[in-house]
Design an enzyme around this catalytic site. Structure first.
Site, PDB file in Angstrom:
ATOM      1  N   MET A 376       0.821  -1.202   0.000  1.00 38.19           N
ATOM      2  CA  MET A 376       0.000   0.000   0.000  1.00 38.19           C
ATOM      3  C   MET A 376       0.864   1.264   0.000  1.00 38.19           C
ATOM      4  O   MET A 376       1.911   1.301   0.632  1.00 38.19           O
ATOM      5  CB  MET A 376      -0.940   0.009   1.200  1.00 38.19           C
ATOM      6  CG  MET A 376      -1.947  -1.146   1.184  1.00 38.19           C
ATOM      7  SD  MET A 376      -2.958  -1.217  -0.319  1.00 38.19           S
ATOM      8  CE  MET A 376      -2.141  -2.535  -1.237  1.00 38.19           C
ATOM      9  N   THR A 424       0.493  -1.224   8.294  1.00 35.72           N
ATOM     10  CA  THR A 424      -0.555  -1.953   7.593  1.00 35.72           C
ATOM     11  C   THR A 424      -1.901  -1.247   7.571  1.00 35.72           C
ATOM     12  O   THR A 424      -2.276  -0.526   8.487  1.00 35.72           O
ATOM     13  CB  THR A 424      -0.744  -3.349   8.213  1.00 35.72           C
ATOM     14  OG1 THR A 424      -0.664  -3.215   9.629  1.00 35.72           O
ATOM     15  CG2 THR A 424       0.322  -4.290   7.758  1.00 35.72           C
ATOM     16  N   CYS A 425      -2.640  -1.526   6.509  1.00 34.36           N
ATOM     17  CA  CYS A 425      -3.942  -0.887   6.313  1.00 34.36           C
ATOM     18  C   CYS A 425      -4.950  -1.937   5.855  1.00 34.36           C
ATOM     19  O   CYS A 425      -4.778  -3.115   6.077  1.00 34.36           O
ATOM     20  CB  CYS A 425      -3.823   0.215   5.265  1.00 34.36           C
ATOM     21  SG  CYS A 425      -3.433  -0.417   3.640  1.00 34.36           S
ATOM     22  N   ILE A 426      -6.005  -1.488   5.180  1.00 32.80           N
ATOM     23  CA  ILE A 426      -7.083  -2.332   4.663  1.00 32.80           C
ATOM     24  C   ILE A 426      -7.699  -3.109   5.817  1.00 32.80           C
ATOM     25  O   ILE A 426      -7.537  -2.778   6.974  1.00 32.80           O
ATOM     26  CB  ILE A 426      -6.584  -3.258   3.524  1.00 32.80           C
ATOM     27  CG1 ILE A 426      -5.748  -2.467   2.520  1.00 32.80           C
ATOM     28  CG2 ILE A 426      -7.727  -3.914   2.790  1.00 32.80           C
ATOM     29  CD1 ILE A 426      -6.479  -1.363   1.810  1.00 32.80           C
ATOM     30  N   LYS A 431      -4.530  -8.022   5.603  1.00 36.83           N
ATOM     31  CA  LYS A 431      -3.352  -7.152   5.643  1.00 36.83           C
ATOM     32  C   LYS A 431      -2.089  -7.971   5.874  1.00 36.83           C
ATOM     33  O   LYS A 431      -2.081  -8.955   6.612  1.00 36.83           O
ATOM     34  CB  LYS A 431      -3.502  -6.073   6.711  1.00 36.83           C
ATOM     35  CG  LYS A 431      -3.506  -6.594   8.135  1.00 36.83           C
ATOM     36  CD  LYS A 431      -3.397  -5.466   9.170  1.00 36.83           C
ATOM     37  CE  LYS A 431      -4.606  -4.579   9.183  1.00 36.83           C
ATOM     38  NZ  LYS A 431      -4.581  -3.604  10.309  1.00 36.83           N
TER      39      LYS A 431
END
Length: 629
Positions: A376, A424-426, A431
């Protein structure tokens, strides 16, 4: 959505349906025809019903419409005049066993004769009506015509390569590129004490360490450290932002080589909110009881039995979706981790409980492949820190957003030595966090496969704006072109916006004649909304029972079972073996059938990991995702 001429040729034997209204007298071309790939969805929605006498695309191209027809009208004989006749491809005959026979001399094929006179090139073609052409040499050079070379002596047969013959470089000895040694130290307890040290298999964390950690950034308003033992797994936690190994380099060693000291039995867990109690996460968060919100044992998750050194960071209100906010939480946590790293450096080698030797080899003559990992790159927690000084550290690292999200190549050992610190995302289920890269299953599987020559691991960011996505993707294509690889893996975390560049990466690599295997969470909720003809070989990372993002940490991430399937698929793609077209809708039986086939061919058992159904029911599962149970 109309199709292109190229697509029309590929789908010549598929049924023909108008994509939009066409008037009487229209000569049918590709721009008038709907994409056959979406017929199934159109039929399911009741928008399309195809009759038995519907013509094929190859039959209708160039035919004239005899009456006006609306969009999504199947083209039948009574609607057209001048319908083409197309023949089905003859079935391929099975190749017979090769028969040894004397090799006859092969005369050179007749070629056009070119003579150079002055500044003119004269060509005589002894076919048809004896056509003679005279072309200025300046133009002939642009056409690729060159003056004739000396002919071979009479009676000497020149070697002619078979049309199907492939030149294969002889396999050489594997070449050792670099090594990495990991020394493991066992930890059985974590406690607070007057100073940070490691003694008698116990980590002691300085009691007032948070007073200094909070000063790392003026965006951090509070930080707490909580020691979670297995008996405490049922405790509540704010959303899990990252899971990190505790490791440090010996001496002046760099990431990916030399010696790394690793703690076994304890990990770092980053959690946090802003001052208003808003979780530092996007599209899902994993707050709740730890035992119900973690898919234990996944590459990026804690293992059952480990002690969790959990930080709870509070940042200023409203900064949870701005780049400095999440980064401040990670920096404050890393301040604490670094004190533990310094204590780890001081331990005597006599306390090492295991020594792990990792080696990177290049294998000349084997199939050269590359692993491409889309990460990302939109900012906030949509970011990653690349190549810190310490494993999964902060100091010395470069955010991929600041690098423009362009491709960055790491060695396999740099990946497995903490070369990526993930912000981290989403959704939590899909992730890939820092520990995931530390134990990256695909890198491990491909690096150790003696049939592959792994060129490297390319990390490419996923920007927010489409124009930037395609810019970055084109750079990736050019980079891969220079590698001269025979196959590629492309992985991504999460789903949605990043699938735009995920698809573009397939196109940029695939258009260069390189087979590509893609890996992503898709299933039901993450189904691809974009695609192209190069996305033929796909591996779905889904593990969840319902095929959704259910906010269970690491539930739908890339695991060893997925890496094994991807490797088998790329080998099949490189060998040009048949790979069946994917079903239109998610069907978990596809994965199970493929695993059975691989087990049968490889002669080894593949362990399939459990999903969320083995966990206690979390609040979100009970109230949202599985409310009907």
């Amino acid at each position: 959505m109309s199709i292109t001429l190229e697509s029309a040729k590929e789908h010549a034997n598929d049924l023909a349906v108008l994509c939009c209204r066409a008037e009487e007298g229209t000569v049918i071309g590709p721009s008038n025809l709907e994409d056959p790939a979406i017929f199934g969805d159109l039929e399911d929605s009741g928008l399309l019903t195809i009759p038995a006498n519907c013509l094929k695309i190859g039959e209708v191209l160039g035919a004239k419409l005899v009456k006006t027809a609306d969009s999504l009208t199947p083209l039948t004989p009574e609607l057209l005049e001048g319908v083409n006749s197309i023949s089905e491809e003859a079935p391929k005959q099975e190749a017979s066993a090769p028969v040894e026979a004397p090799v006859a001399e092969v005369a050179p094929a007749a070629m056009p004769v070119a003579n150079v006179t002055g500044s003119m090139l004269k060509i005589h073609i002894g076919e048809g009506k004896d056509i003679n052409l005279e072309i200025p040499l300046t133009i002939a050079g642009q056409m690729g015509v060159v003056a004739p070379t000396a002919a071979a002596p009479a009676g000497v047969a020149m070697p002619v390569a078979s049309a199907t013959e492939q030149v294969v470089a002889p396999a050489g000895e594997p070449k050792l590129v670099r090594t990495l040694q990991k020394k493991h130290f066992k930890i059985e307890k974590v406690e607070f004490g007057p100073e940070t040290k490691i003694e008698n298999n116990t980590i002691y964390i300085r009691e007032n360490i948070c007073e200094d950690a909070v000063k790392v950034s003026n965006l951090v308003t509070d930080i707490k450290v909580e020691i979670i033992t297995p008996a405490d797994y049922g405790k509540y936690s704010e959303t899990i932002m990252d899971v990190q190994p505790i490791a440090t380099k010996e001496g002046d060693g760099k990431i990916g080589q030399g010696v790394t000291r690793v703690i076994d039995g304890a990990i770092i867990m980053v959690t946090g909110t802003d001052e208003d109690g808003v979780q530092i996460g996007e599209f899902g968060s994993s707050e709740g009881e730890l035992d119900a919100n973690i898919m234990w044992g996944r590459p990026g998750a804690p293992d059952k039995g480990e002690i969790l050194i959990k930080t709870q960071v509070t940042i200023k209100a409203g900064t949870n979706m701005e780049r400095p906010g999440p980064l401040a939480a990670h920096k404050a946590t890393d301040f604490i981790t670094q004190e533990i790293r310094e204590a780890l450096k001081k331990l005597d080698d006599s306390e090492v409980v295991e020594t792990e030797e990792l080696a990177q080899y290049r294998r000349p003559g084997k199939k050269k492949v590359v692993i491409i990992k889309e990460i990302m790159g939109q900012g906030a927690m949509h970011d990653n820190l690349i190549l810190p000084v310490e494993p999964v550290g902060v100091i010395g690292a470069k955010p991929n957003v600041d690098l423009g999200n362009v491709p960055v190549v790491l060695s396999p050992l740099e990946v497995l030595d903490g070369g990526i610190h993930a912000l981290t995302c989403i959704g939590p289920a899909s992730k890939e966090n820092s520990r995931h890269y530390w134990r990256e299953p695909l890198v491990i599987e491909v690096m150790n496969d003696e049939e592959f020559d792994l060129a490297g691991v390319v990390f490419v960011g996923s920007p927010q704006v489409n124009a930037e996505k395609f810019y970055v993707s084109e750079r990736l294509g050019m980079l891969v072109e220079t590698m001269d690889v025979e196959g590629a893996f492309i992985t991504t975390e999460g789903f949605g916006n990043n699938h735009i560049d995920f698809a573009s990466h397939h196109e940029q690599v695939g258009m260069r004649g390189i087979p590509v295997v893609g890996m992503s969470f898709c299933a039901v909720q993450g189904a691809l909304v974009v695609g192209n003809k190069y996305m033929k070989y796909m591996v779905d990372n889904n593990k969840s029972e319902q095929g959704i993002e259910n906010e269970i940490l690491s539930n739908n991430t890339l695991c060893p079972e997925d890496a094994i399937r991807a490797v088998a698929m790329l080998k099949a793609a490189i060998a040009e073996e048949e790979v069946k077209v994917a079903e239109r809708k998610f069907n978990k039986n596809v994965k199970e059938n493929n695993v059975d086939l691989i087990e049968e061919q490889a002669g080894k058992e593949i362990t399939l990991l459990p999903n969320e159904q083995v966990l206690p029911m979390s609040k979100k599962r009970k109230e949202i995702y599985e409310a009907d149970k």
